[in-house]
Design a protein around this motif. Structure first.
Motif, mmCIF file in Angstrom:
data_model
loop_
_atom_site.group_PDB
_atom_site.id
_atom_site.type_symbol
_atom_site.label_atom_id
_atom_site.label_comp_id
_atom_site.label_asym_id
_atom_site.label_seq_id
_atom_site.Cartn_x
_atom_site.Cartn_y
_atom_site.Cartn_z
ATOM 1 N N MET A 1 -20.950 -49.726 46.336
ATOM 2 C CA MET A 1 -22.044 -50.484 47.354
ATOM 3 C C MET A 1 -23.032 -51.313 46.431
ATOM 4 S SD MET A 1 -20.204 -50.087 50.069
ATOM 5 C CE MET A 1 -21.553 -50.080 51.043
ATOM 6 N N HIS B 1 -18.854 -40.490 50.018
ATOM 7 C CA HIS B 1 -17.979 -40.520 51.157
ATOM 8 C C HIS B 1 -16.498 -38.850 51.072
ATOM 9 C CE1 HIS B 1 -18.705 -44.227 53.356
ATOM 10 N NE2 HIS B 1 -18.856 -44.445 52.601
ATOM 11 N N TRP C 1 -18.047 -45.037 47.059
ATOM 12 C CA TRP C 1 -17.301 -46.457 47.440
ATOM 13 C C TRP C 1 -19.181 -46.771 46.804
ATOM 14 C CZ3 TRP C 1 -18.188 -47.943 53.389
ATOM 15 C CH2 TRP C 1 -16.506 -47.221 53.757
ATOM 16 N N LYS D 1 -18.901 -53.349 49.765
ATOM 17 C CA LYS D 1 -17.806 -52.739 49.211
ATOM 18 C C LYS D 1 -17.620 -53.199 48.325
ATOM 19 C CE LYS D 1 -14.456 -49.495 50.314
ATOM 20 N NZ LYS D 1 -13.100 -49.606 50.630
ATOM 21 N N THR E 1 -13.895 -48.819 44.728
ATOM 22 C CA THR E 1 -13.722 -46.815 44.639
ATOM 23 C C THR E 1 -13.847 -46.325 44.373
ATOM 24 O OG1 THR E 1 -11.218 -47.089 45.522
ATOM 25 C CG2 THR E 1 -12.780 -47.724 48.032
#
Length: 107
Positions: free
Chosen positions: A21, A10, A19, A35, A38
């Motif tokens: 995932m 992102h 992120w 999610k 981060t």
């Protein structure tokens, strides 16, 4: 279903933000089930990377058989979620071939 723990990019051009995932291994990079955290490499500011993880959910997905990618495995090892793992900096397939080695010897 084959699950992977991987990064989804992102942010904007030149300033990535990721992120972490849990995603089906057969799906595109940006889609995922959940999610889990981060990762901000802070490339533009020159600071240390910022990592925020939901360790309970990561342990859950690992217990379900999800396999982390190499980069995610390195991040999780740095944060103490996974044991330390030795990585090869350069894989064999990226080394020069026979013809390239011959050219280096000649010139």
């Amino acid at each position: 279903m084959a699950m992977k723990l991987r990064l989804a990019r992102h942010g904007r051009k030149g300033v990535p933000f990721f992120w972490l995932m849990a995603a089906d291994a057969r799906c595109r990079r940006e889609t995922g089930k959940e999610k889990l955290g981060t990762y901000d490499p802070c490339l533009s500011q020159g600071k240390a990377p910022k990592i925020v993880l939901n360790k309970e959910r990561i342990q859950y997905w690992l217990s379900c058989g999800a396999q982390p990618t190499d980069r995610v495995r390195r991040i999780l090892a740095e944060e103490g979620v996974l044991p330390k793992y030795t990585f090869r900096e350069t894989p064999k397939k990226s080394s020069p071939g026979k013809k390239a080695l011959e050219r280096q010897k000649q010139g």
